[in-house]
Scaffold this motif. Structure first.
Motif, PDB file in Angstrom:
ATOM      1  N   SER A  14       0.856  -1.271  -0.197  1.00 23.63           N
ATOM      2  CA  SER A  14       0.089   0.105  -0.118  1.00 23.63           C
ATOM      3  C   SER A  14       0.820   1.267  -0.132  1.00 23.63           C
ATOM      4  N   ASN A  15       2.185   1.298   0.454  1.00 24.21           N
ATOM      5  CA  ASN A  15       2.987   2.351   0.547  1.00 24.21           C
ATOM      6  C   ASN A  15       4.062   2.126  -0.396  1.00 24.21           C
ATOM      7  N   SER A  16       4.622   1.200  -0.655  1.00 23.90           N
ATOM      8  CA  SER A  16       5.890   0.983  -1.358  1.00 23.90           C
ATOM      9  C   SER A  16       5.666  -0.083  -2.258  1.00 23.90           C
ATOM     10  N   VAL A  17       6.300  -0.237  -3.402  1.00 23.00           N
ATOM     11  CA  VAL A  17       6.557  -1.420  -4.330  1.00 23.00           C
ATOM     12  C   VAL A  17       8.106  -1.560  -4.421  1.00 23.00           C
ATOM     13  N   ARG A  18       8.356  -3.037  -3.847  1.00 27.06           N
ATOM     14  CA  ARG A  18       9.514  -3.406  -3.571  1.00 27.06           C
ATOM     15  C   ARG A  18      10.101  -4.787  -4.328  1.00 27.06           C
ATOM     16  N   GLY A  42      -2.015   2.975  -1.431  1.00 25.22           N
ATOM     17  CA  GLY A  42      -3.111   3.151  -0.484  1.00 25.22           C
ATOM     18  C   GLY A  42      -3.484   4.192  -0.055  1.00 25.22           C
ATOM     19  N   ARG A  43      -3.148   5.429  -0.535  1.00 25.05           N
ATOM     20  CA  ARG A  43      -3.211   6.983  -0.049  1.00 25.05           C
ATOM     21  C   ARG A  43      -4.690   7.194   0.082  1.00 25.05           C
ATOM     22  N   ILE A  81       3.556 -10.325  -5.335  1.00 28.61           N
ATOM     23  CA  ILE A  81       2.417 -10.576  -4.642  1.00 28.61           C
ATOM     24  C   ILE A  81       1.960  -8.953  -4.311  1.00 28.61           C
ATOM     25  N   ALA A  82       0.476  -8.789  -4.049  1.00 26.82           N
ATOM     26  CA  ALA A  82       0.053  -7.592  -3.850  1.00 26.82           C
ATOM     27  C   ALA A  82      -0.922  -7.918  -2.556  1.00 26.82           C
ATOM     28  N   THR A  83      -1.091  -6.783  -1.648  1.00 24.89           N
ATOM     29  CA  THR A  83      -1.626  -6.723  -0.736  1.00 24.89           C
ATOM     30  C   THR A  83      -2.816  -5.717  -0.548  1.00 24.89           C
ATOM     31  N   ALA A  84      -3.058  -5.109   0.517  1.00 21.59           N
ATOM     32  CA  ALA A  84      -4.107  -4.390   1.057  1.00 21.59           C
ATOM     33  C   ALA A  84      -4.566  -3.403  -0.036  1.00 21.59           C
ATOM     34  N   ALA A  85      -3.952  -2.589  -0.516  1.00 23.02           N
ATOM     35  CA  ALA A  85      -4.360  -1.348  -1.391  1.00 23.02           C
ATOM     36  C   ALA A  85      -5.122  -2.042  -2.728  1.00 23.02           C
ATOM     37  N   ALA A  86      -4.337  -3.108  -3.310  1.00 22.04           N
ATOM     38  CA  ALA A  86      -4.749  -3.772  -4.449  1.00 22.04           C
ATOM     39  C   ALA A  86      -6.069  -4.639  -4.300  1.00 22.04           C
ATOM     40  N   ARG A  87      -6.123  -5.340  -3.049  1.00 20.73           N
ATOM     41  CA  ARG A  87      -7.333  -6.085  -2.777  1.00 20.73           C
ATOM     42  C   ARG A  87      -8.443  -5.222  -2.304  1.00 20.73           C
ATOM     43  N   ASP A  88      -8.344  -4.267  -1.821  1.00 16.96           N
ATOM     44  CA  ASP A  88      -9.365  -3.132  -1.298  1.00 16.96           C
ATOM     45  C   ASP A  88     -10.071  -2.132  -2.182  1.00 16.96           C
ATOM     46  N   ALA A  89      -9.096  -1.931  -3.313  1.00 15.70           N
ATOM     47  CA  ALA A  89      -9.938  -0.836  -4.300  1.00 15.70           C
ATOM     48  C   ALA A  89     -10.790  -1.426  -5.320  1.00 15.70           C
ATOM     49  N   ALA A  90     -11.711  -0.560  -5.612  1.00 17.35           N
ATOM     50  CA  ALA A  90     -12.605  -1.128  -6.763  1.00 17.35           C
ATOM     51  C   ALA A  90     -11.744  -1.249  -7.944  1.00 17.35           C
ATOM     52  N   ASN A  91     -11.137  -0.443  -8.287  1.00 15.01           N
ATOM     53  CA  ASN A  91     -10.287  -0.692  -9.504  1.00 15.01           C
ATOM     54  C   ASN A  91      -8.933  -1.587  -9.375  1.00 15.01           C
TER      55      ASN A  91
END
Length: 495
Positions: A14-18, A42-43, A81-91
């Protein structure tokens, strides 16, 4: 995948891509490359329900760059892998499609429960038999799960990561406090913290730990394993909550992208400590990525001691002859056993690791071998060792080169981390190493033929007939120093 194959993990958080590239899959994996982009996916998700266009563009550019870098490094296997931001956002699903094209790999969108499990597994991979609760604070969420040795308890995920809190509270710490309090109510994972360790995972908490180290004058800058009594952490967290980050001492040690999150990370930690009442907060540099690696290991590889494995790797790469360490381990064990000194399993383990690391500085200039070894071991990427153990290893090898009277400001600082018993053990081991290397020159097959044992009130060094010429005034002098530490009289026998 093969244990010997280079691999990479790309973590779209949600904050960084590493991107982290590892030399191979092993119990103690060495990092070849580590790079991140603070995209801030995730901003705005908590209030708008969508990933912002500019954040997605930043993340996608980073993924293209990471793909090119992986190709240049001939990475054999890539996990994304992708976490909270990608799983919670409509897009989020649309972003995942674009992200898979950018990185050229399928992406695993992990659930909150799986994220909690992997974070806990990462802590298990990085500590020796951890007992307590793991908390992984990201930009979008906080995951909690208990750990007990190699077992992971039920996990939970809550949308109270730093970026999510800023978004949901509209920048109000007071409102954020209410959100966190409500989220933590009646959680069994919080209740399980009482009297145990709390393992803090995530960049914001590591940044807070960096500030705490700097402001307390701590002698090490290593984050992994940094342990602070919970009450001390709570007091410091309150200070950070109240202070303007611009006036905090050593704030330059924290990246500008992390600074706005410090107060929110401190708030969450403060409330967790108040509710859970843990014994201590232990900072972990191992989390989801390391959990992914650990998950792929065969059962027998999981049971390998990560500290011993890491020390063996150093010995193999840096010692004059790696076979000498096995001789030294047995030689020192016979000496310690004959001395009648009490030896618990933890100290014996450190003793063996010190033997493995005892010759890693030989390529340096003779005047700086001790200082270089001290710095390398104190800051090495070892797991499965706490900070006192790390200081013990660094000081033992330092004094093996520099002698009992050798000193530097860093050595003096590290001595503060040792109990009197561990400090005495370190000095004794270093003195024994100084005798051993004068006799063997770091080569194998010599020490097993020369015995050094305590016999009654004497410390007896015995040579076979064909090796008597190895005795010298310098050997005698070092033997006297070792005998003094053991409270015995030195004696040299030949034939």
């Amino acid at each position: 995948m093969s244990l010997g194959e280079t691999l990479a993990i790309v973590d779209i958080g949600s904050n960084s891509v590493r991107l982290v590239v590892y030399e191979m899959l092993s119990r103690s994996p060495a990092q070849v490359f580590n790079e991140k982009e603070m995209a801030g996916l995730g901003r705005q998700v908590a209030t708008t329900g969508r990933l912002a266009d500019d954040a997605m563009a930043k993340a996608l550019d980073a993924l293209v760059r990471f793909r090119i870098l992986c190709e240049a490094m001939h990475v054999g296997n890539i996990r994304v892998i992708a976490t909270a931001a990608a799983r919670d956002a409509a897009n989020g699903p649309d972003f995942i499609v674009r992200a898979e094209k950018a990185i050229g790999q399928p992406i695993e969108l992990i659930s909150g429960d799986r994220e909690a499990y992997l974070s806990a597994l990462g802590v298990i991979s990085g500590f020796e038999a951890p007992h307590g609760v793991v908390g992984d604070l990201g930009g979008g969420s906080l995951e909690l799960a208990s750990v007990d040795g190699d077992r992971v308890g039920e996990g939970v995920s809550m949308p109270i990561g730093g970026l999510a809190l800023i978004d949901r509270s509209k920048g109000s710490l007071k409102q954020a406090e209410k959100i966190v309090r409500d989220s933590l109510d009646h959680l069994p994972q919080v209740a399980a913290m009482r009297g145990r360790d709390f393992y803090a995972v995530g960049g914001t908490w590591r940044a807070l730990a960096t500030l705490h180290q700097r402001q307390s004058g701590y002698p090490l800058s290593v984050m992994h394993g940094y342990t602070v009594p919970a009450n001390d952490v709570a007091e410091f967290a309150k200070l950070v909550e109240r202070a303007d980050s611009a006036v905090l001492e050593s704030i330059e040690a924290v990246s500008s992208a992390r600074r706005p999150l410090l107060a929110y990370g401190a708030l969450v930690l403060d409330l967790l400590i108040k509710r859970g009442r843990p014994r201590a907060v232990v900072v972990s540099a191992s989390g989801v990525r390391e959990g992914l690696l650990h998950e792929q290991l065969p059962d027998e590889e999981r049971r390998v001691d990560p500290l011993l494995q890491g020390a063996q790797d150093y010995n193999q790469l840096r010692a004059r002859d790696p076979r000498h360490a096995a001789d030294l381990i047995g030689w020192v064990e016979r000496l310690v056993t004959s001395s009648g000194l009490y030896e618990d399993a933890a100290t014996r383990r450190l003793q063996d690791v010190a033997c493995l690391l005892s010759d890693i500085g030989w390529r340096a200039h003779p005047d700086y071998r001790g200082e270089q070894s001290l710095n390398v071991i104190a800051h090495a990427a070892f797991s499965g060792v706490d900070h006192p153990g790390r200081a013990f290893l660094a000081l033992t090898v330092f004094h093996r080169y520099a002698g009992a009277k050798g000193d530097t400001p860093m050595a003096a600082g590290l001595r503060r981390l040792l109990t009197p018993r561990l400090l005495e053990k370190s000095q004794l081991l270093a003195s024994a190493f100084r005798v051993a290397y004068l006799l063997s020159a770091g080569m194998p097959d010599i020490l097993p033929r020369i015995s050094l044992t305590c016999v009654d009130r004497r410390l007896v060094l015995r040579f076979p007939e064909d090796l008597k010429a190895l005795s010298s005034d310098r050997v005698s002098g070092r033997l006297k120093q070792l005998a003094r530490l053991l409270g015995r009289e030195p004696e040299i026998r030949g034939g």
